[in-house]
Design a protein around this motif. Structure first.
Motif, PDB file in Angstrom:
ATOM      1  N   ALA A 219      -6.228  38.173  20.763  1.00 14.87           N
ATOM      2  CA  ALA A 219      -6.014  36.736  20.563  1.00 14.87           C
ATOM      3  C   ALA A 219      -5.577  35.914  21.898  1.00 14.87           C
ATOM      4  CB  ALA A 219      -4.929  36.601  19.557  1.00 14.87           C
ATOM      5  N   PHE A 220      -5.700  34.842  21.688  1.00 11.95           N
ATOM      6  CA  PHE A 220      -5.249  34.073  23.096  1.00 11.95           C
ATOM      7  C   PHE A 220      -4.545  32.837  22.521  1.00 11.95           C
ATOM      8  CE2 PHE A 220      -9.151  36.400  23.612  1.00 11.95           C
ATOM      9  CZ  PHE A 220      -9.130  37.046  24.806  1.00 11.95           C
ATOM     10  N   GLY A 221      -3.651  32.445  23.613  1.00 14.83           N
ATOM     11  CA  GLY A 221      -3.051  30.994  23.243  1.00 14.83           C
ATOM     12  C   GLY A 221      -1.706  30.967  24.083  1.00 14.83           C
ATOM     13  N   PRO A 222      -0.784  30.035  23.671  1.00 19.89           N
ATOM     14  CA  PRO A 222       0.630  30.061  24.585  1.00 19.89           C
ATOM     15  C   PRO A 222       1.258  31.232  24.333  1.00 19.89           C
ATOM     16  CG  PRO A 222       0.764  28.830  22.583  1.00 19.89           C
ATOM     17  CD  PRO A 222      -0.773  28.913  22.909  1.00 19.89           C
TER      18      PRO A 222
ATOM     19  N   MET B 275      -3.148  30.471  10.830  1.00 20.95           N
ATOM     20  CA  MET B 275      -4.036  31.560  10.817  1.00 20.95           C
ATOM     21  C   MET B 275      -4.035  32.287   9.119  1.00 20.95           C
ATOM     22  SD  MET B 275      -5.698  33.890  12.482  1.00 20.95           S
ATOM     23  CE  MET B 275      -6.911  34.204  11.202  1.00 20.95           C
ATOM     24  N   SER B 276      -2.814  32.423   8.624  1.00 18.63           N
ATOM     25  CA  SER B 276      -2.809  32.957   7.265  1.00 18.63           C
ATOM     26  C   SER B 276      -3.154  32.043   6.218  1.00 18.63           C
ATOM     27  CB  SER B 276      -1.705  33.671   6.809  1.00 18.63           C
ATOM     28  OG  SER B 276      -0.695  32.983   6.740  1.00 18.63           O
ATOM     29  N   ASP B 277      -2.845  30.710   6.304  1.00 17.41           N
ATOM     30  CA  ASP B 277      -2.987  29.800   5.312  1.00 17.41           C
ATOM     31  C   ASP B 277      -4.485  29.432   5.079  1.00 17.41           C
ATOM     32  OD1 ASP B 277      -1.908  27.592   3.412  1.00 17.41           O
ATOM     33  OD2 ASP B 277      -2.455  26.435   5.034  1.00 17.41           O
ATOM     34  N   LEU B 278      -4.983  28.693   6.205  1.00 17.20           N
ATOM     35  CA  LEU B 278      -6.271  28.253   6.153  1.00 17.20           C
ATOM     36  C   LEU B 278      -7.311  29.069   6.420  1.00 17.20           C
ATOM     37  CD1 LEU B 278      -6.125  24.409   7.710  1.00 17.20           C
ATOM     38  CD2 LEU B 278      -6.006  25.300   5.417  1.00 17.20           C
ATOM     39  N   GLY B 279      -7.025  30.350   7.296  1.00 16.26           N
ATOM     40  CA  GLY B 279      -7.801  31.560   7.318  1.00 16.26           C
ATOM     41  C   GLY B 279      -8.255  32.019   6.026  1.00 16.26           C
ATOM     42  N   SER B 280      -7.520  31.974   5.016  1.00 18.35           N
ATOM     43  CA  SER B 280      -7.776  32.363   3.846  1.00 18.35           C
ATOM     44  C   SER B 280      -8.926  31.592   3.118  1.00 18.35           C
ATOM     45  CB  SER B 280      -6.582  32.263   2.829  1.00 18.35           C
ATOM     46  OG  SER B 280      -5.610  33.142   3.175  1.00 18.35           O
TER      47      SER B 280
ATOM     48  N   ALA C 147       0.821  26.632  17.285  1.00 18.43           N
ATOM     49  CA  ALA C 147       0.006  25.469  16.496  1.00 18.43           C
ATOM     50  C   ALA C 147      -1.501  25.739  17.023  1.00 18.43           C
ATOM     51  CB  ALA C 147       0.458  24.172  17.189  1.00 18.43           C
ATOM     52  N   SER C 148      -1.659  26.148  17.991  1.00 18.79           N
ATOM     53  CA  SER C 148      -3.011  26.259  18.669  1.00 18.79           C
ATOM     54  C   SER C 148      -3.271  28.031  19.088  1.00 18.79           C
ATOM     55  CB  SER C 148      -3.318  25.316  19.870  1.00 18.79           C
ATOM     56  OG  SER C 148      -3.246  23.955  19.511  1.00 18.79           O
ATOM     57  N   MET C 149      -4.222  28.490  18.799  1.00 18.64           N
ATOM     58  CA  MET C 149      -4.485  29.938  19.031  1.00 18.64           C
ATOM     59  C   MET C 149      -6.050  30.199  18.854  1.00 18.64           C
ATOM     60  SD  MET C 149      -2.943  32.483  16.245  1.00 18.64           S
ATOM     61  CE  MET C 149      -4.169  33.722  16.571  1.00 18.64           C
ATOM     62  N   LYS C 150      -6.453  31.077  19.344  1.00 24.38           N
ATOM     63  CA  LYS C 150      -7.846  31.693  18.793  1.00 24.38           C
ATOM     64  C   LYS C 150      -7.637  33.270  18.733  1.00 24.38           C
ATOM     65  CE  LYS C 150     -10.623  32.653  23.150  1.00 24.38           C
ATOM     66  NZ  LYS C 150     -11.970  31.923  23.832  1.00 24.38           N
TER      67      LYS C 150
ATOM     68  N   TYR D 118     -10.396  29.789  15.511  1.00 22.71           N
ATOM     69  CA  TYR D 118      -9.809  28.713  16.513  1.00 22.71           C
ATOM     70  C   TYR D 118      -8.913  27.742  15.814  1.00 22.71           C
ATOM     71  CZ  TYR D 118     -14.123  29.896  19.202  1.00 22.71           C
ATOM     72  OH  TYR D 118     -15.235  30.500  19.650  1.00 22.71           O
ATOM     73  N   GLN D 119      -7.699  27.378  16.029  1.00 24.22           N
ATOM     74  CA  GLN D 119      -6.830  26.601  15.412  1.00 24.22           C
ATOM     75  C   GLN D 119      -6.065  25.257  16.348  1.00 24.22           C
ATOM     76  OE1 GLN D 119      -4.128  29.616  13.844  1.00 24.22           O
ATOM     77  NE2 GLN D 119      -2.713  28.496  15.106  1.00 24.22           N
ATOM     78  N   GLY D 120      -5.902  24.283  15.686  1.00 26.45           N
ATOM     79  CA  GLY D 120      -5.274  23.396  16.599  1.00 26.45           C
ATOM     80  C   GLY D 120      -6.229  22.571  17.827  1.00 26.45           C
ATOM     81  N   ALA D 121      -5.609  22.797  18.860  1.00 26.15           N
ATOM     82  CA  ALA D 121      -6.527  22.099  20.028  1.00 26.15           C
ATOM     83  C   ALA D 121      -7.771  23.021  20.461  1.00 26.15           C
ATOM     84  CB  ALA D 121      -5.430  22.045  21.237  1.00 26.15           C
TER      85      ALA D 121
END
Length: 456
Positions: A290-293, A265-270, A302-305, A324-327
């Protein structure tokens, strides 16, 4: 850790000047640099004197990008990184502890900060307080409060600042901003941002889909040998002591651990949320969910939104931005309504859609825009992300990812992780820096530091 992170702490070695360097410098620095700290009439061919903090990995790349100037200091908690960097800069002073650099180095104009995320603010704030120009890698800080602190300190210092979102200098982002602001797809009410890469706690499905670097699910109970030349205690910095283990070092392994980074989130969200932030002139969301495991106490997912709601402003209607990230992927992607790019930004407007990644963009549906005449470019071509900052240091010209802009972007990105970890929709009061309906979010908005480390 202590419950009051703003108090000065006693140090066992008595090195008060290093542990509390910012306290002694604050009043004098802010007073001395009330005007822009730019050398007036400086010859553009005159080299800046630059101190580089963090010179391995990403820091080595940043060092190379500013090597046209005079690099006067090299600092890294890992001596091997300094030794390698010194081969190209043999006259530069060498440091392992950046606090000593700020104590001892007398003559320099600017600082490049490429430390691990959890120490960005600790290396950036004293430079700003001393009136030095600063380039800091993304994300600007480790948490929301630090982002606000750095943004406000930069405004007072009035120096040239730039966060390391290098893709911001690309021509494609400029063309997308122009298209959106020209109304090519009409008023935008929804934005979807997704990335295929995921650094975090993996489910078996995640590991299969993402090919993550290291599958780690829990904090190690043991330790592994500390690499020769690494000061592990300095690397930990403001984080409570723990045994060294190879799951943390070298980077990018540390990104997944909440204590040191914030995952994808903070890395590629930038990089990716930067595009709608710029194009739509975003700043502070009103709610974040936010949603995810189920969240893990120590490791980012790894995966969330994350879903951000922005209130209407001027001609800009209320907006929903979803990350959205991961799956996880947006519905138009999963249904095949848009090309299945690995990562992308989709602007959904009243007249159509605009799909973009780093280097290309499409107006959709394509048949509707077949005869569309794109606006003439209005945003000047960048000198280059680092070159833009160097030019600003010498002339006072603006930079496009200055800490005013980057501070708001960093706050918003971190709030996605806060909402995920809290597990409820946050109602955000930006002025108060508080989720008004979730006091349990407070420790994630502003963390505690171990004794001897303070930013207050």
């Amino acid at each position: 850790m202590t419950s009051d992170s703003t108090k000065a702490q006693p140090t066992p070695d008595g090195a008060a000047s290093r542990r509390q360097f910012h306290r002694t410098a604050t009043a004098a620095a802010l007073g001395a640099f009330a005007a822009p700290a730019v050398v007036r009439g400086r010859n553009l061919n005159e080299k800046l004197s630059i101190a580089c903090i963090g010179v391995g990995g990403r820091g080595g790349s940043n060092l190379a990008d500013v090597s046209s100037e005079d690099v006067v200091a090299l600092c890294d908690v890992y001596e091997g990184a300094v030794a390698r960097a010194a081969q190209a800069h043999p006259r530069a002073k060498k440091y392992q502890d950046f606090r000593k650099l700020f104590d001892d180095l007398k003559s320099y104009d600017a600082v490049v900060v490429s430390t691990t995320e959890h120490t960005h603010a600790f290396a950036t704030l004293p430079a700003l307080l001393l009136g030095k120009h600063v380039y800091c890698e993304k994300p600007l800080t480790h948490d929301v409060w630090e982002a606000r602190l750095i943004r406000e300190a930069a405004a007072k210092a009035r120096v040239a600042t730039q966060m390391g979102t290098q893709i911001h200098a690309g021509d494609n982002y400029r063309r997308v901003v122009e298209l959106i602001q020209a109304g090519a797809v009409g008023a935008v009410k929804d934005v979807h941002v997704w990335v295929g890469r995921a650094w975090g706690r993996q489910s078996p499905e995640d590991a299969k889909a993402n090919g993550d670097i290291v599958s780690v699910t829990e904090r190690p109970t043991g330790s592994t040998p500390i690499p020769t030349g690494l000061d592990w205690d300095l690397w930990l910095g403001p984080v409570a002591s723990r045994p060294f283990h190879e799951v943390y070092f070298p980077g990018p392994k540390w990104y997944r651990w909440w204590d040191f980074g914030n995952g994808t989130m903070s890395d590629l969200g930038s990089h990716w949320i930067d595009l709608p932030f710029w194009a739509l002139k975003l700043k502070t969301p009103s709610t974040i969910e936010a949603f995810g495991p189920p969240p893990h106490a120590e490791i980012a997912p790894a995966s969330m939104k994350a879903v951000y709601e922005y209130e209407a402003r001027g001609e800009q209607p209320a907006l929903t931005l979803t990350w959205y990230q991961g799956a996880m992927k947006p519905e138009p992607w999963t249904t095949g309504a848009i090309p299945k790019w690995d990562s992308g930004v989709l602007f959904v407007g009243e007249k159509g859609m605009l799909l973009s990644d780093y280097g290309r963009n499409l107006l959709l549906p394509e048949e509707r825009f077949r005869d569309y005449k794109r606006p003439e470019p209005t945003i000047p071509k960048s000198l280059g992300h680092h070159a833009e900052w160097i030019h600003a240091c010498k002339t006072g010209a603006p930079t496009t990812c200055n800490f005013e802009y980057a501070g708001w972007l960093t706050e918003a990105n971190h709030l996605g992780n806060v909402a995920y970890r809290v597990g409820r929709k946050l109602e955000w009061d930006a002025a108060a820096l508080k989720a008004t309906n979730a006091s349990e979010a407070d420790p994630m908005i502003r963390r505690d530091y171990r004794p001897g480390w303070s930013l207050g």
